[in-house]
Design a protein around this motif. Sequence first.
Motif, PDB file in Angstrom:
ATOM      1  N   ILE A   1      29.718  47.929 -54.745  1.00  0.00           N
ATOM      2  CA  ILE A   1      29.119  47.351 -53.538  1.00  0.00           C
ATOM      3  C   ILE A   1      30.180  47.105 -52.471  1.00  0.00           C
ATOM      4  CG2 ILE A   1      27.994  45.273 -52.622  1.00  0.00           C
ATOM      5  CD1 ILE A   1      26.428  45.205 -55.311  1.00  0.00           C
ATOM      6  N   SER A   2      31.359  46.636 -52.879  1.00  0.00           N
ATOM      7  CA  SER A   2      32.416  46.382 -51.896  1.00  0.00           C
ATOM      8  C   SER A   2      32.866  47.669 -51.216  1.00  0.00           C
ATOM      9  CB  SER A   2      33.610  45.682 -52.550  1.00  0.00           C
ATOM     10  OG  SER A   2      34.349  46.566 -53.367  1.00  0.00           O
ATOM     11  N   LEU A   3      32.844  48.788 -51.933  1.00  0.00           N
ATOM     12  CA  LEU A   3      33.206  50.072 -51.327  1.00  0.00           C
ATOM     13  C   LEU A   3      32.199  50.489 -50.268  1.00  0.00           C
ATOM     14  CD1 LEU A   3      34.444  52.119 -54.411  1.00  0.00           C
ATOM     15  CD2 LEU A   3      35.820  51.120 -52.578  1.00  0.00           C
ATOM     16  N   ALA A   4      30.946  50.114 -50.451  1.00  0.00           N
ATOM     17  CA  ALA A   4      29.930  50.446 -49.453  1.00  0.00           C
ATOM     18  C   ALA A   4      30.179  49.691 -48.152  1.00  0.00           C
ATOM     19  CB  ALA A   4      28.539  50.110 -49.988  1.00  0.00           C
ATOM     20  N   TYR A   5      30.761  48.507 -48.257  1.00  0.00           N
ATOM     21  CA  TYR A   5      31.044  47.709 -47.070  1.00  0.00           C
ATOM     22  C   TYR A   5      32.398  48.002 -46.471  1.00  0.00           C
ATOM     23  CZ  TYR A   5      26.874  44.906 -47.474  1.00  0.00           C
ATOM     24  OH  TYR A   5      25.571  44.501 -47.499  1.00  0.00           O
ATOM     25  N   ASP A   6      33.376  48.346 -47.295  1.00  0.00           N
ATOM     26  CA  ASP A   6      34.739  48.554 -46.803  1.00  0.00           C
ATOM     27  C   ASP A   6      35.438  49.611 -47.652  1.00  0.00           C
ATOM     28  OD1 ASP A   6      37.050  48.292 -45.350  1.00  0.00           O
ATOM     29  OD2 ASP A   6      37.648  46.401 -46.273  1.00  0.00           O
ATOM     30  N   PRO A   7      35.129  50.898 -47.434  1.00  0.00           N
ATOM     31  CA  PRO A   7      35.718  51.956 -48.263  1.00  0.00           C
ATOM     32  C   PRO A   7      37.230  52.077 -48.117  1.00  0.00           C
ATOM     33  CG  PRO A   7      34.552  52.909 -46.414  1.00  0.00           C
ATOM     34  CD  PRO A   7      34.280  51.423 -46.397  1.00  0.00           C
TER      35      PRO A   7
END
Length: 77
Positions: free
Chosen positions: A59-65
């Motif tokens: 999920i964090s990658l979706a917000y800040d790859p």
Amino acid sequence: MIVVTRLNDSQFAINPDLIERIHANPDTTLVMVDGANFIVTETIDEVIERIAHYRAHVISLAYDPDPDEAPRGPRRI
């Protein structure tokens, strides 16, 4: 993928989205959706924590790859 440990101390990575259920009697057994079983040294709580950490990471990658870039919000596909 999460990394878990077999009883012989060898490690392997498994896709947590394919785990159907987890048993502990007394060894922790991962039962996969295809019926495969893996006995691991980790406790149920440890496996669940690794799954939660993995999903939070996705999920964090979706917000800040790229952590070096300014945050942009969720990406649209």
